[in-house]
Design a protein around this motif. Sequence first.
Motif, PDB file in Angstrom:
ATOM      1  N   GLN A 124      15.756  -6.585 -10.829  1.00 51.29           N
ATOM      2  CA  GLN A 124      14.378  -6.167 -11.069  1.00 51.29           C
ATOM      3  C   GLN A 124      13.399  -6.866 -10.125  1.00 51.29           C
ATOM      4  O   GLN A 124      12.383  -6.296  -9.743  1.00 51.29           O
ATOM      5  N   LEU A 125      13.716  -8.103  -9.735  1.00 52.02           N
ATOM      6  CA  LEU A 125      12.908  -8.790  -8.723  1.00 52.02           C
ATOM      7  C   LEU A 125      12.968  -7.998  -7.414  1.00 52.02           C
ATOM      8  O   LEU A 125      11.931  -7.785  -6.758  1.00 52.02           O
ATOM      9  N   ALA A 126      14.169  -7.560  -7.051  1.00 46.30           N
ATOM     10  CA  ALA A 126      14.335  -6.773  -5.825  1.00 46.30           C
ATOM     11  C   ALA A 126      13.550  -5.466  -5.903  1.00 46.30           C
ATOM     12  O   ALA A 126      12.924  -5.042  -4.923  1.00 46.30           O
ATOM     13  N   LYS A 127      13.561  -4.845  -7.076  1.00 47.03           N
ATOM     14  CA  LYS A 127      12.837  -3.582  -7.233  1.00 47.03           C
ATOM     15  C   LYS A 127      11.332  -3.796  -7.095  1.00 47.03           C
ATOM     16  O   LYS A 127      10.646  -3.011  -6.415  1.00 47.03           O
ATOM     17  N   LEU A 128      10.802  -4.840  -7.711  1.00 44.94           N
ATOM     18  CA  LEU A 128       9.366  -5.115  -7.645  1.00 44.94           C
ATOM     19  C   LEU A 128       8.930  -5.429  -6.212  1.00 44.94           C
ATOM     20  O   LEU A 128       7.859  -4.986  -5.761  1.00 44.94           O
ATOM     21  N   ILE A 129       9.757  -6.172  -5.487  1.00 49.03           N
ATOM     22  CA  ILE A 129       9.441  -6.481  -4.087  1.00 49.03           C
ATOM     23  C   ILE A 129       9.461  -5.213  -3.242  1.00 49.03           C
ATOM     24  O   ILE A 129       8.596  -5.010  -2.375  1.00 49.03           O
ATOM     25  N   THR A 130      10.444  -4.344  -3.514  1.00 47.63           N
ATOM     26  CA  THR A 130      10.540  -3.079  -2.777  1.00 47.63           C
ATOM     27  C   THR A 130       9.309  -2.210  -3.022  1.00 47.63           C
ATOM     28  O   THR A 130       8.763  -1.605  -2.095  1.00 47.63           O
ATOM     29  N   ILE A 131       8.849  -2.148  -4.275  1.00 49.33           N
ATOM     30  CA  ILE A 131       7.644  -1.375  -4.607  1.00 49.33           C
ATOM     31  C   ILE A 131       6.436  -1.958  -3.885  1.00 49.33           C
ATOM     32  O   ILE A 131       5.627  -1.232  -3.297  1.00 49.33           O
ATOM     33  N   ALA A 132       6.314  -3.289  -3.901  1.00 48.86           N
ATOM     34  CA  ALA A 132       5.179  -3.963  -3.263  1.00 48.86           C
ATOM     35  C   ALA A 132       5.133  -3.686  -1.762  1.00 48.86           C
ATOM     36  O   ALA A 132       4.052  -3.529  -1.176  1.00 48.86           O
ATOM     37  N   CYS A 133       6.306  -3.597  -1.141  1.00 43.89           N
ATOM     38  CA  CYS A 133       6.383  -3.410   0.317  1.00 43.89           C
ATOM     39  C   CYS A 133       6.367  -1.948   0.739  1.00 43.89           C
ATOM     40  O   CYS A 133       6.295  -1.647   1.937  1.00 43.89           O
ATOM     41  N   SER A 134       6.463  -1.032  -0.213  1.00 44.92           N
ATOM     42  CA  SER A 134       6.505   0.394   0.131  1.00 44.92           C
ATOM     43  C   SER A 134       5.294   1.141  -0.435  1.00 44.92           C
ATOM     44  O   SER A 134       4.272   1.287   0.233  1.00 44.92           O
ATOM     45  N   THR A 135       5.383   1.590  -1.663  1.00 46.29           N
ATOM     46  CA  THR A 135       4.300   2.393  -2.250  1.00 46.29           C
ATOM     47  C   THR A 135       3.137   1.550  -2.753  1.00 46.29           C
ATOM     48  O   THR A 135       2.020   2.037  -2.881  1.00 46.29           O
ATOM     49  N   GLY A 136       3.405   0.270  -3.069  1.00 44.96           N
ATOM     50  CA  GLY A 136       2.361  -0.572  -3.644  1.00 44.96           C
ATOM     51  C   GLY A 136       2.181  -0.294  -5.125  1.00 44.96           C
ATOM     52  O   GLY A 136       2.853   0.570  -5.706  1.00 44.96           O
ATOM     53  N   PHE A 137       1.247  -1.011  -5.763  1.00 41.16           N
ATOM     54  CA  PHE A 137       1.047  -0.902  -7.217  1.00 41.16           C
ATOM     55  C   PHE A 137      -0.196  -0.098  -7.595  1.00 41.16           C
ATOM     56  O   PHE A 137      -0.499   0.062  -8.776  1.00 41.16           O
ATOM     57  N   ALA A 138      -0.920   0.410  -6.599  1.00 35.30           N
ATOM     58  CA  ALA A 138      -2.197   1.086  -6.869  1.00 35.30           C
ATOM     59  C   ALA A 138      -2.035   2.353  -7.696  1.00 35.30           C
ATOM     60  O   ALA A 138      -2.962   2.757  -8.410  1.00 35.30           O
ATOM     61  N   ARG A 139      -0.874   2.991  -7.619  1.00 36.10           N
ATOM     62  CA  ARG A 139      -0.702   4.260  -8.343  1.00 36.10           C
ATOM     63  C   ARG A 139      -0.435   4.064  -9.827  1.00 36.10           C
ATOM     64  O   ARG A 139      -0.327   5.031 -10.577  1.00 36.10           O
ATOM     65  N   TYR A 140      -0.291   2.810 -10.267  1.00 32.66           N
ATOM     66  CA  TYR A 140      -0.010   2.528 -11.675  1.00 32.66           C
ATOM     67  C   TYR A 140      -1.263   2.023 -12.395  1.00 32.66           C
ATOM     68  O   TYR A 140      -2.127   1.386 -11.783  1.00 32.66           O
ATOM     69  N   ASP A 141      -1.326   2.304 -13.684  1.00 34.67           N
ATOM     70  CA  ASP A 141      -2.399   1.776 -14.522  1.00 34.67           C
ATOM     71  C   ASP A 141      -2.012   0.351 -14.916  1.00 34.67           C
ATOM     72  O   ASP A 141      -1.326   0.125 -15.910  1.00 34.67           O
ATOM     73  N   LEU A 142      -2.475  -0.623 -14.131  1.00 28.96           N
ATOM     74  CA  LEU A 142      -2.066  -2.014 -14.331  1.00 28.96           C
ATOM     75  C   LEU A 142      -2.659  -2.641 -15.587  1.00 28.96           C
ATOM     76  O   LEU A 142      -2.221  -3.715 -16.002  1.00 28.96           O
TER      77      LEU A 142
END
Length: 261
Positions: free
Chosen positions: A188-206
């Motif tokens: 899950q750490l790898a997945k979160l890093i991949t999201i951060a480096c690709s699509t980013g977190f802006a598309r989610y309701d944080l």
Amino acid sequence: MIGILYFLVVILANTLGAISGMGGGVLIKPIFDFIGAHSVAAISFYSTVAVFTMSIVSTTRQVSSGRKFNWKIVSGVSAGAVLGGILGNVTFEVLLKLLTDEKMVQLVQIILTIMTLLFAFLYTRYEWRSFHFRSVVAYIICGLLLGFLASLLGIGGGPINVSLLMLMFALPIKEATIYSICTIFFSQLAKLITIACSTGFARYDLSMLIYIIPAAIIGGIIGAKFSNILSAKRVTFVFQLVVLIVLLINIYNGYQIICWM
């Protein structure tokens, strides 16, 4: 209202996930799908954050309680899980682009989840023969598969973690649950890093993380406590019960999607 509902679901799911070694996402993902308040990508992200948080809390509690680890297994499986987590998230994003209808992506996730659930239940129910692999290559291959499925399906780890660890390395269920949680942390750490480096977190309701992260911490603490005091027989019972519940939820969700199509 949705935030409070998510809060309650995550506490329950992560408590059971920490006890059984499943990680909670196997419950969070289908229940959030059933609620239907967010997109497939957002639900997968929320599940990842919840399970990642739980894995930190649960592993920390296990170590502080004096639990001994075979670090060769932890390092080998976790290394594979990191790569698998990255590949799984990349595959998930590819599916979102190829299958323009999110319902189709969700259906693919449900079908694969049901397959892993059936394998996990049958393996623990009928105690199939285990292998005794002890090579680093075997640990890495195991982690690669687990990390890939965990990231692709958005369930954090799921029942296949525990079952495959028991199958490949002849581990007792309580020991397998501990290594499963460690694997979940790295995938899950790898997945979160991949999201951060690709699509980013802006598309989610944080803003939903205000409910999800505290609930994940509470669930991890409660689950780790029960994991230490429950017998192997009780852990197996919890594991099989959760598998059956999640199986029914996924079958219902899949049926609803097919009817919608």
